[in-house]
Design an enzyme around this catalytic site. Structure first.
Site, mmCIF file in Angstrom:
data_model
loop_
_atom_site.group_PDB
_atom_site.id
_atom_site.type_symbol
_atom_site.label_atom_id
_atom_site.label_comp_id
_atom_site.label_asym_id
_atom_site.label_seq_id
_atom_site.Cartn_x
_atom_site.Cartn_y
_atom_site.Cartn_z
ATOM 1 N N GLU A 117 7.702 -56.787 28.647
ATOM 2 C CA GLU A 117 8.615 -55.670 28.360
ATOM 3 C C GLU A 117 7.830 -54.584 27.640
ATOM 4 O O GLU A 117 7.212 -54.833 26.610
ATOM 5 C CB GLU A 117 9.787 -56.166 27.494
ATOM 6 C CG GLU A 117 10.621 -55.076 26.853
ATOM 7 C CD GLU A 117 11.216 -54.055 27.821
ATOM 8 O OE1 GLU A 117 11.893 -54.469 28.787
ATOM 9 O OE2 GLU A 117 11.000 -52.843 27.604
ATOM 10 N N ARG B 85 26.644 -52.504 24.567
ATOM 11 C CA ARG B 85 25.393 -52.961 25.201
ATOM 12 C C ARG B 85 24.489 -53.680 24.220
ATOM 13 O O ARG B 85 23.829 -54.651 24.567
ATOM 14 C CB ARG B 85 24.651 -51.770 25.805
ATOM 15 C CG ARG B 85 25.248 -51.301 27.089
ATOM 16 C CD ARG B 85 24.672 -49.970 27.493
ATOM 17 N NE ARG B 85 25.353 -49.493 28.678
ATOM 18 C CZ ARG B 85 24.886 -49.619 29.914
ATOM 19 N NH1 ARG B 85 23.720 -50.171 30.116
ATOM 20 N NH2 ARG B 85 25.583 -49.186 30.944
ATOM 21 N N TYR C 174 37.168 -46.560 26.655
ATOM 22 C CA TYR C 174 37.655 -47.921 26.392
ATOM 23 C C TYR C 174 37.162 -48.427 25.030
ATOM 24 O O TYR C 174 36.147 -47.949 24.512
ATOM 25 C CB TYR C 174 37.278 -48.898 27.512
ATOM 26 C CG TYR C 174 35.829 -48.975 27.896
ATOM 27 C CD1 TYR C 174 34.921 -49.745 27.168
ATOM 28 C CD2 TYR C 174 35.355 -48.308 29.016
ATOM 29 C CE1 TYR C 174 33.587 -49.836 27.546
ATOM 30 C CE2 TYR C 174 34.013 -48.383 29.397
ATOM 31 C CZ TYR C 174 33.141 -49.147 28.660
ATOM 32 O OH TYR C 174 31.820 -49.226 29.029
ATOM 33 N N ASP D 184 18.479 -52.645 38.700
ATOM 34 C CA ASP D 184 18.294 -51.219 39.012
ATOM 35 C C ASP D 184 16.980 -50.943 39.740
ATOM 36 O O ASP D 184 16.875 -49.962 40.471
ATOM 37 C CB ASP D 184 18.343 -50.380 37.720
ATOM 38 C CG ASP D 184 19.775 -50.038 37.316
ATOM 39 O OD1 ASP D 184 20.712 -50.632 37.893
ATOM 40 O OD2 ASP D 184 19.959 -49.182 36.424
#
Ligand SMILES: Cc1cc2nc3c(=O)[nH]c(=O)nc-3n(C[C@H](O)[C@H](O)[C@H](O)COP(=O)(O)OP(=O)(O)OC[C@H]3O[C@@H](n4cnc5c(N)ncnc54)[C@H](O)[C@@H]3O)c2cc1C
Length: 387
Positions: free
Chosen positions: A33, A105, A209, A288
């Protein structure tokens, strides 16, 4: 055996879920990463039952449960009159082992990272961009790691995809997502959403939301705009958004909720054209990197999570190193038809939400005529998916 070690590029939602799914099937996993820390932009995520079912299966429910909100419906509203067009039930699709979750998230990424870091078969290397891969004796050599496969879960601007399929490029959609959050307590009771609100307006829409156990509210406003630098998350001025969601076109309840956000960021929406290649030999793409899509079906992360589960299942059928390319081909063949259909639905929903004038009136009437049950049933093929 090399084939029992898999390298993943990218520790986003897709890469972390893939690591857990592979480790659960007996693989060793190294994740490269490039970021020093895994921090998602302060924003929310809708996790539909097709995705939550997989996360529950991986044992993440106890870590997530304290943070999520479980909405019972989506209230579809029109900027034209300010009223509700229709209310679609989410409770009907959700099951105890597959809830509909609204989550921050950072909470999801935190739960995935904690699970990954406590798993003895997974090594997460932060601040380490994925090295180039070369052919080894039995598989691939990626930096100091020998592996049976390299999985590119490194997002829309994937380095793995650029190396394997240089012709596939992200395309700017002409749309910008303005993202912001506010404290639920900063809104008057009448404006606090309990479920998902979807506001359709002329050439724009707004999604609101609750998340973080109801303490925070997530807002996403979608409008047209010029392309920002790829992958950027630029600050946005509230005045500009106020002008875009003008008093003449938007009701005060939507505008007042927008005004409660102190800090906006703008996220340019890039997509990967559907139908492109996802695998070549021992390299495959996921999330993605393979299929960045418009977020209007709220399924981008869900598809990455499904990819992860199918990838692990496909790879675990291989007996030895030689079976890996065929297993990756099988994974891509299983995933592409479903993901392509979701990508198309997301594009179609964007067009429908942004209609204006008589077309917007016709849309609202058609939705009412269809009724909540049939609108709900249209989502079944997405939400009911199981491995
Ligand atoms: C406004 C908006 C709202 C959305 N709402 C929803 C929703 O409600 N529900 C839903 O399911 N989806 C939603 N999505 C889609 C979802 O956010 C994405 O589909 C999902 O986050 C993709 O995850 P990923 O792991 O594939 O990629 P990413 O999250 O992009 O992760 C890629 C990772 O790879 C790392 N990386 C990049 N390059 C390298 C390299 N060279 N070496 C090593 N690491 C690298 C990055 O640092 C990153 O950590 C939304 C998207 C947007 C823009």
């Amino acid at each position: 055996m090399t084939s029992r070690t898999i390298v993943i590029a990218g520790a986003g939602i897709g890469g972390l879920t893939a690591a857990l799914a592979l480790a659960a099937r007996g693989f060793r996993v190294t994740i490269f990463e490039k970021a020093e820390r895994l921090e998602e932009a302060g924003a929310g995520l809708q996790l539909a039952p097709n995705a939550s079912r997989i996360l529950v299966g991986l044992g993440l429910a106890p870590a997530l449960a304290p943070h999520v909100v479980t909405p019972d419906s989506v209230s579809i509203r029109t900027a034209r009159s300010g009223g509700e067009v229709i209310r679609v039930s989410l409770a009907a699709s959700a099951r105890p082992d597959a809830p509909y979750w609204l989550v921050h998230r950072a909470d999801l990424q935190g739960a995935l990272q904690a699970a990954v870091q406590s798993h003895p078969a997974i090594e997460l290397r932060l601040a380490t961009p994925v090295p180039d891969a070369r052919a080894g004796r039995d598989g691939l050599v990626i930096g100091d790691t020998e592996a049976g496969a390299l999985i590119g879960a490194d997002g829309a601007w994937s380095k793995v995809r650029a190396a394997a399929f240089p012709d596939i490029q992200p395309q700017f959609s002409g749309l910008i997502a303005w993202r912001g959050t506010c404290d639920a307590a900063s809104l008057p009771q009448s404006l606090r959403p309990t479920g998902v609100q979807l506001w359709m307006g002329p050439q724009a829409h707004l999604v609101i939301y609750p998340m973080s156990a109801g303490q925070r509210i997530n807002l996403v406003a979608i409008v047209g705009g010029a392309p920002l630098p790829p992958g950027s998350n630029a600050p946005g001025a509230g005045d500009e958004l106020d002008a875009l969601f003008s008093r003449a076109r938007w009701p005060s309840s939507a505008r007042d909720t927008i005004a409660a956000v102190n800090q906006w960021s703008r996220w340019p929406l890039y997509t990967i054209p559907d139908g492109g290649a996802w695998h070549s030999g021992r390299v495959a793409l996921l999330g993605d990197a393979a299929h960045a899509m418009l977020p209007f079906a709220a399924q981008g992360a869900a598809m990455a999570i499904e990819d992860a589960a199918v990838l692990a299942q496909s790879l675990c059928t291989t007996r030895d190193d030689r079976g890996i390319p065929a297993a990756l081909a099988h994974y891509a063949a299983l995933r592409m038809p479903r993901v392509t259909r979701v990508q198309r639905i997301a594009r179609q929903q964007g067009r429908i939400y942004h209609l204006h004038g008589p077309m917007a009136l016709a849309r609202d009437s058609a939705m009412r005529l269809l009724g909540p049950q049939r609108l709900t049933a249209r989502q079944d093929w997405i939400y009911d998916w199981k491995l």
